[in-house]
Design an enzyme around this catalytic site. Structure first.
Site, mmCIF file in Angstrom:
data_model
loop_
_atom_site.group_PDB
_atom_site.id
_atom_site.type_symbol
_atom_site.label_atom_id
_atom_site.label_comp_id
_atom_site.label_asym_id
_atom_site.label_seq_id
_atom_site.Cartn_x
_atom_site.Cartn_y
_atom_site.Cartn_z
ATOM 1 N N GLU A 55 9.140 3.399 7.703
ATOM 2 C CA GLU A 55 8.634 3.142 9.076
ATOM 3 C C GLU A 55 9.819 2.987 10.137
ATOM 4 O OE1 GLU A 55 6.145 -0.232 8.504
ATOM 5 O OE2 GLU A 55 4.739 0.721 6.988
ATOM 6 N N HIS A 71 1.801 0.270 11.957
ATOM 7 C CA HIS A 71 1.683 -0.993 11.049
ATOM 8 C C HIS A 71 1.039 -2.175 11.746
ATOM 9 C CE1 HIS A 71 3.739 -3.051 7.380
ATOM 10 N NE2 HIS A 71 2.699 -3.542 7.599
ATOM 11 N N ARG A 100 0.174 -0.416 2.017
ATOM 12 C CA ARG A 100 1.668 -0.435 1.790
ATOM 13 C C ARG A 100 1.874 1.272 1.741
ATOM 14 N NH1 ARG A 100 2.444 -4.185 4.177
ATOM 15 N NH2 ARG A 100 3.699 -6.087 3.723
HETATM 16 P P1 NAD Z 1 -3.891 -9.645 -2.822
HETATM 17 O O1 NAD Z 1 -2.940 -9.949 -3.641
HETATM 18 O O2 NAD Z 1 -5.144 -10.494 -2.389
HETATM 19 O O3 NAD Z 1 -4.757 -8.556 -3.398
HETATM 20 C C1 NAD Z 1 -4.136 -7.371 -3.922
HETATM 21 C C2 NAD Z 1 -5.035 -6.733 -5.134
HETATM 22 O O4 NAD Z 1 -4.414 -5.720 -5.895
HETATM 23 C C3 NAD Z 1 -5.244 -7.892 -6.307
HETATM 24 O O5 NAD Z 1 -6.656 -8.062 -6.365
HETATM 25 C C4 NAD Z 1 -4.571 -7.194 -7.539
HETATM 26 O O6 NAD Z 1 -5.233 -7.642 -8.575
HETATM 27 C C5 NAD Z 1 -4.743 -5.890 -7.225
HETATM 28 N N1 NAD Z 1 -4.010 -4.798 -7.885
HETATM 29 C C6 NAD Z 1 -2.769 -4.961 -8.297
HETATM 30 N N2 NAD Z 1 -2.150 -4.133 -9.044
HETATM 31 C C7 NAD Z 1 -3.100 -3.293 -9.130
HETATM 32 C C8 NAD Z 1 -3.400 -1.815 -9.616
HETATM 33 N N3 NAD Z 1 -2.418 -1.330 -10.267
HETATM 34 N N4 NAD Z 1 -4.424 -1.270 -9.340
HETATM 35 C C9 NAD Z 1 -5.497 -1.920 -8.627
HETATM 36 N N5 NAD Z 1 -5.411 -2.961 -8.183
HETATM 37 C C10 NAD Z 1 -4.175 -3.766 -8.383
HETATM 38 O O7 NAD Z 1 -3.343 -9.137 -1.532
HETATM 39 P P2 NAD Z 1 -4.061 -8.769 -0.132
HETATM 40 O O8 NAD Z 1 -3.814 -10.021 0.886
HETATM 41 O O9 NAD Z 1 -5.281 -8.283 -0.111
HETATM 42 O O10 NAD Z 1 -3.206 -7.372 0.397
HETATM 43 C C11 NAD Z 1 -3.192 -6.179 0.033
HETATM 44 C C12 NAD Z 1 -2.266 -5.297 0.551
HETATM 45 O O11 NAD Z 1 -2.565 -5.353 1.960
HETATM 46 C C13 NAD Z 1 -0.889 -5.813 0.372
HETATM 47 O O12 NAD Z 1 0.111 -4.435 -0.140
HETATM 48 C C14 NAD Z 1 -0.349 -6.072 1.638
HETATM 49 O O13 NAD Z 1 1.015 -6.414 1.837
HETATM 50 C C15 NAD Z 1 -1.148 -5.369 2.491
HETATM 51 N N6 NAD Z 1 -1.335 -5.893 3.936
HETATM 52 C C16 NAD Z 1 -0.913 -4.903 4.863
HETATM 53 C C17 NAD Z 1 -1.190 -5.537 6.192
HETATM 54 C C18 NAD Z 1 -0.940 -4.434 7.270
HETATM 55 O O14 NAD Z 1 -0.636 -4.975 8.264
HETATM 56 N N7 NAD Z 1 -1.434 -3.149 7.256
HETATM 57 C C19 NAD Z 1 -1.461 -6.768 6.538
HETATM 58 C C20 NAD Z 1 -1.838 -7.633 5.548
HETATM 59 C C21 NAD Z 1 -1.815 -7.109 3.944
HETATM 60 C C1 MLT Z 2 1.590 -8.118 5.679
HETATM 61 O O1 MLT Z 2 1.951 -7.739 4.437
HETATM 62 O O2 MLT Z 2 1.261 -9.273 6.034
HETATM 63 C C2 MLT Z 2 1.530 -7.070 6.434
HETATM 64 O O3 MLT Z 2 2.241 -5.906 6.237
HETATM 65 C C3 MLT Z 2 1.623 -7.514 8.051
HETATM 66 C C4 MLT Z 2 2.980 -7.707 8.714
HETATM 67 O O4 MLT Z 2 3.835 -7.251 8.465
HETATM 68 O O5 MLT Z 2 2.983 -8.749 9.391
#
Ligand code: NAD
Ligand code: MLT
Length: 523
Positions: free
Chosen positions: A258, A276, A229
Site C-alpha cells: 500500500e 484502505h 488484508r
Molecule cells: P476477528 O478476529 O473478529 O475475525 C477473524 C476471523 O477469521 C476469526 O473468526 C477467525 O476464526 C477467522 N480465521 C482465522 N484463520 C482463518 C482461516 N484460515 N480460514 C478462515 N477463517 C479464519 O477479526 P475482525 O475484526 O473481524 O477483522 C477481520 C479482518 O479485517 C482482519 O484482517 C482485520 O485486520 C481486517 N480489518 C480491515 C479493515 C479495513 O480498514 N479494511 C478494518 C477493520 C479490520
Molecule cells: C484495521 O485492521 O483495523 C484496519 O486495517 C483499519 C486501520 O488501519 O485503521
C-alpha cells in the site's frame, strides 16, 4: 512518561492521553527517523502505516506498550515485543461496523458499476447501457472468516435477502446456526458463491487463501471482495481471473503493498478499489482512538488492559469482577516470595469462589509478576513473566473451585522449595486487598509497602520487645496482627511499618527471646 503517536488518530484519543502524560504526534516518520526517536518514549501508538519492526522495538529502550488503533497487528513484530516484555494492544471492536458497512458498500458499488458510471458521467458521457448491473437479492455470498466483521457482513447481506455460506475453522456449528449461515469449506464456497468476501487476519494459513487453483474451479462470473488484508486473495491470480472473465468484478480495499500503484489490479476496469478505507469513518476512528488511549493510560498506571495481543483476553464482564484482584494477586506473589526466598521450584495457585467462574489466566500472570519482581526488578511484567518463569523451569499449577471458603473469592499461592512449603492467601474486602492466611495461620492484614512477618512462641513478653526495638529506631508501626492455632504453641506476627528496616534492626528482632524467625517484606 511520554507517548509517541506515529499515525493519525482521533483528537478524542489524544485528549485522554494528554490528561495524564506527555504526548508527541509525529506522523509520516521514515523507519530511520522512528528508530532515532523511539528511545525517548514509554508508549507508541500506530494505525497501519507505521511498521513497528524488531529494529524499532529494540531501539525503544523505555517502551512498555505499543497500541494499535485498529484490529490488524500485522505491521507490528509482536514476537519481538513479547521477548522484550512490551505489551501490544489493539482496539478490535471499534471499527467492526464501519468495516462491515464498507464491505457492503463495495459489494453494491461493484454490482451496479457505480464508480465506473460516476467517472464516465463526470467525463461528460451519458452511457446507460454500458453500466448494466446485477441484483444481489437471491444470490449466494460466501464469507471466509466469520469473526466480528464477517458476522456483521453476513447479517447485513441477509437483510438484502442473500444466502450465506461461510468458512471459519474456529466457529462452532451453534454460532453458524445462530447467524443463519451454512458452514462449509473454502472450495465449496468457491464453486457455489456468486460473491466471495474474506474477513480473516493475514497469517501464514490465510496468505493466498484464494489463488490460482481456486479461480480454476470458481463459479463463472463470481465477484470478489477483500476488505480484510492484502494477500489473502492473490492479486496476480485475481487479475488473471478478471481478464479471463472467470471473475466478473472485484472490489478491493486492502493490498499487498500500500499504496498499490504497481498492483496488476490497478489497470483493470472491472476492479474497483479504495485506499484502505474500511475503518475510515468518524465513528470508528473515535472508537478505536478512545479504546487505545484508555488502555495505554491504564497500562502505564500499572492496571490491566482488555485487549492485549500478547496476554490472555479478559472479557469486559470478567474484567469488572477481576480488576481488584490484580494488585492482590501481585502482592500475594511478592509476599510469598519474600517469606520463602528465591529458587522455589513449584508455584501452585488456587482460585476459589466467584473469580473461579472467569478466565483466571491473567491473574496468574499477576502472581508470577509479583513472585519474580523482587529478584528480577521492574523489567518483569504481565507479558514476559510466564516466559521468564518457563526459562527458570518453575512449574506452575493453576486450580479453580467455585465453592467459596468463607470469602466471596480467594486467591491462594503455595510455593515449594526443596520440600519446604509456604502458603499465602488473600481476598478483597470492599475494594481493599486483605491477606487472610500465612501458612496455617488465619490473619486479617491490609498489606502495606513495608511489613515484618515474624514467627514466634505464643508467650508473653515477645511482641512488646519487638515493638520497642522498632520504636527506638524511629520506625512507626501502622498496624499489627497476630495469628495462632493453639495457645502456648507457635504464632505469627505481622507488623505494618511506615519505613524500611535494615538488617541490623531485623537481627535485633530475631534476637528477642521467643522469636523463631523474622523477615522484612517490601511490596
Ligand atoms: P476477528 O478476529 O473478529 O475475525 C477473524 C476471523 O477469521 C476469526 O473468526 C477467525 O476464526 C477467522 N480465521 C482465522 N484463520 C482463518 C482461516 N484460515 N480460514 C478462515 N477463517 C479464519 O477479526 P475482525 O475484526 O473481524 O477483522 C477481520 C479482518 O479485517 C482482519 O484482517 C482485520 O485486520 C481486517 N480489518 C480491515 C479493515 C479495513 O480498514 N479494511 C478494518 C477493520 C479490520
Ligand atoms: C484495521 O485492521 O483495523 C484496519 O486495517 C483499519 C486501520 O488501519 O485503521
Amino acid at each position: 512518561m511520554k507517548i509517541l503517536v506515529s499515525d493519525p488518530i482521533s483528537d478524542q484519543g489524544v485528549e485522554i492521553l494528554k490528561k495524564e502524560f506527555d504526548v508527541d504526534i509525529a506522523t509520516g516518520l521514515k523507519p530511520d527517523e522512528l528508530i532515532a526517536k523511539i528511545g525517548n518514549y514509554e508508549a507508541l501508538i500506530v494505525r497501519s502505516e507505521t511498521q513497528v519492526t524488531k529494529d524499532v522495538i529494540n531501539a525503544g529502550k523505555k517502551l512498555k506498550i505499543i497500541g494499535r488503533a485498529g484490529v490488524g497487528v500485522d505491521n507490528i513484530d509482536v514476537n519481538a515485543a513479547t521477548e522484550r516484555g512490551i505489551i501490544v494492544i489493539n482496539a478490535p471492536e471499534g471499527n467492526t461496523i464501519s468495516a462491515a458497512e464498507h464491505t457492503i458498500a463495495m459489494m453494491m458499488a461493484m454490482s451496479r458499476n457505480i464508480p465506473q458510471a460516476n467517472a464516465s458521467l463526470k467525463g461528460k458521457k451519458w452511457d446507460r447501457k454500458k453500466f448494466m448491473g446485477v441484483e444481489v437479492r437471491g444470490k449466494t455470498l460466501g464469507v471466509v472468516g466469520l469473526g466480528r466483521i464477517g458476522a456483521e457482513v453476513a447479517k447485513r447481506a441477509q437483510g438484502m435477502e442473500m444466502n450465506i455460506l461461510a468458512y471459519d475453522p474456529f466457529i462452532s456449528p451453534e454460532r453458524a446456526n445462530e447467524l443463519g449461515v451454512e458452514l462449509t469449506t473454502v472450495i465449496d464456497i468457491v464453486k457455489r458463491a456468486d460473491y466471495i468476501t474474506v474477513h480473516t487476519p493475514l497469517t501464514k494459513e490465510t496468505k493466498d487463501l484464494i489463488s490460482t487453483k481456486d479461480f480454476a474451479v470458481m463459479k463463472k462470473g463470481a465477484r470478489i471482495i477483500n476488505c480484510a488484508r492484502g494477500g489473502i486473495i492473490n492479486e496476480e491470480a485475481l487479475a488473471k481471473a478478471v481478464k479471463e472473465g472467470i471473475v466478473s468484478g472485484a472490489a478491493i480495499d486492502v493490498f499487498v503493498t500500500e499504496p498499490p500503484f504497481d498492483s496488476p489490479l490497478i489497470e483493470l476496469d472491472r476492479v474497483i478499489m479504495t485506499p484502505h478505507l474500511g475503518a475510515s469513518t468518524e465513528e470508528a476512528q473515535i472508537n478505536v482512538a478512545i479504546s487505545v488511549a484508555e488502555q495505554i493510560v491504564n497500562s502505564l498506571k500499572g492496571l490491566p488492559v482488555k485487549n492485549a495481543i500478547n496476554m490472555p483476553y479478559i472479557k469486559p464482564d470478567a474484567m469488572q469482577v477481576l480488576e481488584p484482584y490484580f494488585p492482590l494477586a501481585e502482592k500475594i506473589g511478592k509476599l510469598c516470595m519474600y517469606l520463602i526466598g528465591s529458587n522455589y521450584e513449584k508455584v501452585e495457585i488456587s482460585y476459589c469462589g466467584e473469580i473461579a467462574e472467569h478466565n483466571v489466566a491473567p491473574l496468574t500472570l499477576a502472581v508470577l509478576k509479583g513472585l519474580l519482581e523482587p529478584v528480577l526488578g521492574p523489567g518483569v511484567n504481565y507479558v514476559n513473566a510466564p516466559i521468564i518463569a518457563k526459562e527458570r523451569k518453575i512449574k506452575i499449577i493453576e486450580s479453580k473451585s467455585k465453592t467459596n471458603q468463607g470469602y466471596s473469592s480467594q486467591i491462594a499461592v503455595k510455593l515449594t522449595k526443596k520440600g519446604e512449603e509456604k502458603i499465602v492467601s488473600g481476598t478483597i474486602v470492599g475494594k481493599e486487598s486483605r491477606i487472610v492466611q500465612i501458612d496455617e495461620y488465619r490473619i486479617d492484614v491490609v498489606p502495606s509497602k513495608y511489613m515484618i512477618v515474624a514467627r514466634h512462641k505464643d508467650h508473653p513478653n515477645i511482641i512488646g520487645p519487638c515493638c520497642i526495638i522498632l520504636g527506638k529506631n524511629n520506625i512507626n508501626i501502622a498496624g499489627m496482627q497476630v495469628g495462632r492455632i493453639t495457645a502456648g504453641g507457635e504464632a505469627i506476627m505481622v507488623l505494618n511499618i511506615d519505613s524500611e528496616v535494615d538488617e541490623a534492626i531485623l537481627d535485633d528482632i530475631k534476637a528477642v527471646s521467643g522469636i523463631i524467625d523474622a523477615k522484612l517484606v517490601v511490596l
